[in-house]
Design a protein around this motif. Structure first.
Motif, PDB file in Angstrom:
ATOM      1  N   ARG A 114       8.481   6.895   4.096  1.00 38.16           N
ATOM      2  CA  ARG A 114       7.644   7.819   3.146  1.00 38.16           C
ATOM      3  C   ARG A 114       8.562   8.443   2.027  1.00 38.16           C
ATOM      4  O   ARG A 114       9.727   8.627   2.148  1.00 38.16           O
ATOM      5  CB  ARG A 114       7.279   9.076   3.805  1.00 38.16           C
ATOM      6  N   ASN A 169       0.900  -1.263   0.088  1.00 36.11           N
ATOM      7  CA  ASN A 169       0.006  -0.083   0.243  1.00 36.11           C
ATOM      8  C   ASN A 169       0.764   1.252   0.143  1.00 36.11           C
ATOM      9  O   ASN A 169       1.702   1.438   0.784  1.00 36.11           O
ATOM     10  CB  ASN A 169      -0.922   0.193   1.377  1.00 36.11           C
ATOM     11  N   SER A 170       0.357   2.112  -1.028  1.00 32.80           N
ATOM     12  CA  SER A 170       1.041   3.441  -0.875  1.00 32.80           C
ATOM     13  C   SER A 170       0.207   4.503  -0.905  1.00 32.80           C
ATOM     14  O   SER A 170      -1.023   4.312  -1.384  1.00 32.80           O
ATOM     15  CB  SER A 170       2.078   3.895  -1.976  1.00 32.80           C
ATOM     16  N   SER A 171       0.135   5.713  -0.008  1.00 35.09           N
ATOM     17  CA  SER A 171      -1.284   6.417   0.049  1.00 35.09           C
ATOM     18  C   SER A 171      -0.549   7.809   0.331  1.00 35.09           C
ATOM     19  O   SER A 171       0.604   8.097   1.047  1.00 35.09           O
ATOM     20  CB  SER A 171      -1.901   5.940   1.053  1.00 35.09           C
ATOM     21  N   LEU A 207      -1.167   8.857  -7.869  1.00 34.80           N
ATOM     22  CA  LEU A 207      -1.298   9.051  -6.380  1.00 34.80           C
ATOM     23  C   LEU A 207      -0.705  10.392  -6.258  1.00 34.80           C
ATOM     24  O   LEU A 207      -1.170  11.178  -5.738  1.00 34.80           O
ATOM     25  CB  LEU A 207      -0.153   8.014  -5.827  1.00 34.80           C
ATOM     26  N   ARG A 218       1.602   3.689  -9.222  1.00 33.46           N
ATOM     27  CA  ARG A 218       0.184   4.228  -8.887  1.00 33.46           C
ATOM     28  C   ARG A 218       0.069   5.196  -9.910  1.00 33.46           C
ATOM     29  O   ARG A 218       0.789   6.277  -9.759  1.00 33.46           O
ATOM     30  CB  ARG A 218       0.209   4.774  -7.375  1.00 33.46           C
ATOM     31  N   TYR A 224       4.160  10.932   1.228  1.00 32.65           N
ATOM     32  CA  TYR A 224       3.380   9.755   0.777  1.00 32.65           C
ATOM     33  C   TYR A 224       4.015   8.575   1.708  1.00 32.65           C
ATOM     34  O   TYR A 224       5.097   8.525   2.053  1.00 32.65           O
ATOM     35  CB  TYR A 224       3.853   9.521  -0.623  1.00 32.65           C
ATOM     36  N   ASP A 225       2.976   7.766   2.186  1.00 35.97           N
ATOM     37  CA  ASP A 225       3.371   6.711   3.138  1.00 35.97           C
ATOM     38  C   ASP A 225       3.324   5.416   2.239  1.00 35.97           C
ATOM     39  O   ASP A 225       2.739   5.134   1.329  1.00 35.97           O
ATOM     40  CB  ASP A 225       2.139   6.510   4.115  1.00 35.97           C
TER      41      ASP A 225
END
Ligand SMILES: Nc1nc2c(ncn2[C@@H]2O[C@H](COP(=O)(O)OP(=O)(O)OP(=O)(O)O)[C@@H](O)[C@H]2O)c(=O)[nH]1
Length: 209
Positions: free
Chosen positions: A72, A5-7, A49, A46, A65-66
């Motif tokens: 990050r 996961n990247s967010s 993102l 992504r 971005y995590d």
């Protein structure tokens, strides 16, 4: 380790808004429109993102971005955009400086330059600052799909000379369009974690689509 996961975490203007934990951070600096957002999206597979734009100067905030709660990416505001007021330029400079000078979580700063062009005065200033602050001076030359092999080799020399890079400083040509250079960047990121004694190792194949 696979990236699952990247967010997006936050767009910060002031220090108060930076995430408070101690996760390591890797920052991307460069001229407005150089391709920072596109590179971050490519590395993380992504598409949308980090917001890309054909209008330079869009990213005016420090975007965090995590990545799997492990570390990050930090997208710094693009500098060198001519069509803004002096006040705005000064405020962007301050935002970049505040992050770079005060952030204890910061492991490395990658300097992005467009492979087609001679680095600008501001690129040189930024690079000197990065080196003088004790970072390795890693350069990522973007938009490599726009040049042929021989031109790439030639431009790499030009960039090395202009930025007065040391022989051991790394420069990696990348393209967010044909995704070249992606593995080299991830290999380097793994090395950075290793050198800094973080138990993080991302698998190469897991970052491909
Ligand atoms: N051909 C090509 N175009 C690219 C590449 N990377 C970025 N671009 C284009 O360059 C423009 C700027 O890309 P961004 O990723 O938004 O650049 P940025 O550095 O984040 O820009 P700011 O938000 O202004 O700081 C967009 O039109 C992208 O499609 C690349 O590797 N190859």
């Amino acid at each position: 380790m696979k990236i699952k996961n990247s967010s997006f975490v936050i767009s910060a203007v002031s220090k108060k808004q930076y995430p408070e934990d101690a996760l390591p951070e890797l920052a991307f600096a460069g001229r407005s429109n150089v391709g920072k957002s596109s590179l971050i999206n490519m590395l993380l597979n992504r598409r949308g993102l980090a917001k890309t734009s054909s209008t330079p100067g869009k990213t005016q905030l420090v975007n965090f971005y995590d990545i799997d709660g492990l570390f990050r990416f930090v997208d710094l505001p693009g500098y060198g955009f001519a069509k803004v007021s002096k006040t705005q330029k000064a405020s962007w400079g301050k935002i970049i400086e505040t992050y770079l000078q005060s952030r204890e979580n910061l492991l490395e700063v990658f300097q992005l330059v467009d492979i087609r062009h001679k680095p600008s005065g501001e690129d040189k200033q930024m690079y000197d600052w990065i080196r003088n602050s004790g970072f390795s001076g890693i350069v990522i030359a973007t938009k490599a799909d726009k040049l042929g092999k021989q031109q790439i080799a030639k431009q790499m020399k030009v960039i090395r000379n202009e930025l007065q890079m040391t022989p051991e400083a790394v420069i990696i040509p990348v393209s967010a369009s044909d995704r070249s250079g992606k593995y080299q960047v991830w290999d380097l990121i793994n090395q950075i974690f290793e050198v800094n004694a973080f138990d993080i190792h991302l698998e190469r194949q897991n970052t491909s689509e």
